[in-house]
Design a protein around this motif. Structure first.
Motif: not given
Length: 740
Positions: A107-108, A146-148, A153-164
């Protein structure tokens, strides 16, 4: 230096564009990720019933413990759950509370997230070119969180998200990039990565022959933008606070996110608005936070901000603490030393007081008008001569014959008392219309001894409180010293070398004072009152500067109110931190920043006749006496040696072209390319200039060099053929490139 053109060139040549997430596409509204844990402190204390009193320390230690444990198993990454299990091991807190703490951290983060425009612009550029976009992040937060944040922030339109923390591979170790190459089945030459971390986002991909573009965090750019910024950063580390963290982040994001704009010779970029936002703004915010707490604690219902210093204070306070939300009314009151001094004269004793004080060099007429409100041209010249004076234009100073001056004043005693009576009546009616003294009221001003507050209290027969930027020990003469409170100084010495308001008082006054003329008195106008002022002949430069600087301070207040994760009423900025940038500027200015105050005159109704300036450019300085320059540090700064720039070389080239000096133009275009190698068009222009000069060999050499950098430009090949065999121009056209 950030070169956005280079970033776009890399995106142009890549099939796939990879973006880091935190501090690249999105940012936090604080100066570091650790500030998030500070923001959680109070709520964590409540949730754990006091079991965790220093959440930041426990949270940092727990992440270290979790990573050490993971490394024992050959893994270089941890999950959000791993970290909170480590917290549980340290504190023994049960599962239900741990879950609530995890929810609170997310939330923070959501409360603090914002878009990072410089990164988002590159993201949008890649989308416009229909590039495949992937995200790669070394982060402990879960995917959904992270997706939230990205959605917020209004960032969208990427294909793949690689998360460590899902793949247990990281950018910093390089194995996450290996995974991306294998998963997308691509070669390193097909992808470019953009991010802020020098190791994980730059060194690691480059070690795998992946092109990478460094987008430093705005705070890093802010702190390294100039020697002044480095000095400021060192001084500020000793006094970190959450409020300072938010304000620093706002300054960094607004002015230093595009590092290409930084200038090692300047912190304020020759911009009065930027000066107001970064130097004057924090001072006014810190003062307003303090003022609200003090006024609220004292039960004050209305604050009267005194002209002219009080206007910027009121504007900032009103942005942060609007009456409808916080219950303290504010008003702007015309008031000045001159405006209260004359009405306070009721008898002969009062009239003689100015004669007993120090008299600075000025004309006799100016002294009479300043102290008694009488216009010098209305005094018969014979009266002056009877008392040994030539006339109103005679210069006087502290050595003036005080007996003669006393005799002169006493001869026009009745006239002077009538003037005082008239002004007193108008002033009292004005104060009555303003409602001053009809409730629990206080005045607000820059300082320093409460004399105007004392005069207003005496005129009204009502007790008033006073809040000031600084109160000095000279306030001991007022009737009730407990009714005065100071932010930077509370009854301290007025020559304290550690306080900028003591060492550079006239600069403070000149830059805090608004652009109105000096107010001498108020006059009835219709159903109301208007100020009667006195224009200062050389004040235009100061007025121009403060209008923009004050707008900058107000902009900071507005942005803080609208976007800070800390509410204004619980924000604290100490006086030392509030004045840090302003005072550091006055003590250790950089050459180009000194120029901001060139030509700004200091206005003093009771001061010397000769004009004084805060600072003056060297060419004018030689015509002034040393005493006419107020800001002594401005005299010690060496003028910077101008450095060559690509833009300057380009301008020289264009001048040479206008004179048909094509060889000179070619050399200047080559110099521009050396200074800014991300602009290969300079090579193309140099080639055309050489060709126009008849130097076909150099023209072909530079055009070939351009072709190697831009292999997809098919027109270059045709142009080279025409340069070799000019007769071809009749068949395929000249194919020349514009020199503009």
């Amino acid at each position: 230096m950030l070169d956005i053109a280079e970033a776009k060139r890399l995106i142009d040549s890549a099939e796939i564009v990879s973006f880091d997430v935190f501090d690249t596409l999105i940012r936090r509204k604080v100066d570091s990720p650790l500030a998030i844990f500070h923001l959680m402190k109070a709520e964590v204390h409540d949730l754990t019933e006091g079991a965790i009193s220093d959440f930041r320390s426990i949270r940092v230690q727990s992440e270290k413990n979790a990573l050490e444990k993971a490394r024992q198993n050959g893994v270089e990454e941890v999950t959000f759950d791993d970290i909170y299990r480590a917290i549980q091991e340290l504190t023994g807190i049960d599962d239900s509370i741990i879950s609530k703490l995890q929810e609170l951290e997310i939330e923070t983060e959501l409360k603090c997230v914002d878009i990072r425009f410089v990164g988002y612009d590159l993201f949008q550029y890649a989308k416009m070119l229909k590039k495949k976009i992937v995200l790669a992040s070394d982060m402990y937060l879960p995917r959904n969180a992270i997706l939230s944040l990205l959605e917020r922030a209004g960032v969208g339109g990427f294909s793949v998200f690689y998360l460590s923390n899902e793949l247990m591979k990281t950018k910093r170790e390089g194995d996450l990039f290996v995974h991306i190459l294998m998963d997308l089945q691509i070669e390193p030459s097909q992808i470019v990565h953009i991010g802020d971390n020098p190791k994980g986002d730059i060194a690691s991909p480059r070690a795998l022959s992946i092109a990478a573009f460094h987008l430093p965090r705005s705070m890093v750019s802010f702190r390294q933008s100039s020697e002044f910024a480095k000095t400021l950063d060192l001084a500020g580390r000793k006094s970190w606070s959450l409020t300072k963290s938010v304000i620093d982040a706002m300054i960094a994001d607004r002015f230093f996110d595009d590092c290409g704009k930084s200038d090692m010779d300047s912190f304020f970029a020759s911009d009065p608005f930027q000066f107001g936002y970064t130097a004057l703004g924090p001072m006014m915010l810190g003062f307003s936070f303090w003022l609200y707490r003090e006024a609220k604690a004292d039960g004050v219902s209305r604050l009267y901000f005194l002209s002219r210093d009080g206007e910027i204070m009121k504007r900032v306070f009103d942005e942060l603490f609007p009456f409808e939300d916080f219950g303290i009314e504010t008003d702007y009151l015309y008031c000045s030393r001159r405006m209260t001094r004359v009405p306070m004269m009721k008898n002969r004793f009062d009239l003689l007081q100015p004669i007993a004080k120090a008299i600075h060099a000025r004309t006799l007429g100016n002294w009479l008008e300043s102290n008694y409100g009488i216009e010098a041209d209305k005094i018969d010249k014979e009266l002056f001569e009877r008392h040994g004076f030539v006339g109103a234009d005679e210069s006087i100073n502290n050595k003036v014959d005080r007996e003669a001056l006393t005799a002169l004043v006493l001869e026009i005693e009745n006239i002077l008392l009538d003037i005082a009576s008239d002004e007193r009546g108008s002033l009292l009616r004005y104060l009555s219309q303003k409602g001053l003294g009809t409730g629990k009221h206080a005045v607000v001003d820059i300082g320093y001894a409460g004399t105007m507050q004392d005069s207003l209290s005496s005129l009204l027969g009502q007790k008033l409180k006073g809040y000031y930027l600084a109160v000095f020990g000279t306030a001991a003469g007022v009737k009730d010293q407990l009714d005065l409170k100071g932010f930077v100084s509370q009854y301290g010495a007025d020559d304290n070398p550690s306080l900028g308001i003591c060492t550079h008082r006239f600069v403070y006054e000149s830059l805090i004072c608004n652009s109105e003329d000096t107010v001498l008195r108020v006059a009835v106008h219709g159903d109301g009152f208007v100020p009667v002022g006195k224009s200062h002949g050389v004040d235009e430069q100061r007025k121009y500067f403060v209008d923009y600087a004050h707008s900058g301070a107000v902009a900071l207040a507005k942005e803080y109110k609208n976007s800070s994760p800390i509410r204004p009423e619980v924000s604290i900025l100490s006086s030392e931190v509030s004045t840090l940038t302003f005072d550091t500027y006055l003590r250790y200015p950089m050459a180009k920043d000194v120029e901001l105050l060139y030509g700004i005159a200091f206005e003093d109704l009771y001061g010397v006749v000769k004009e004084r300036y805060l600072a003056a450019e060297p060419g004018i300085r030689k015509h002034l006496e040393p005493s006419q320059i107020i800001w002594k540090e401005s005299l010690k700064v060496k003028q910077p040696v101008s450095k060559p720039t690509a833009k300057g070389a380009e301008s020289t080239a264009k001048s040479a072209l206008a004179k048909k000096n094509f060889s000179g133009a070619a050399e200047s275009f080559l110099q521009a390319f050396e200074l800014l190698p991300s602009r290969p068009n300079y090579l193309r222009a140099a080639a055309e200039a050489y060709f126009a000069a008849g130097n076909r060999k150099m023209a072909l050499e530079k055009l070939s060099e351009y072709q190697r950098l831009n292999p997809k430009n098919t027109r270059v090949k045709a142009r080279k053929w025409v340069m070799r065999f000019p007769v071809l121009a009749k068949i395929i056209g000249g194919q020349e490139f514009s020199l503009q």
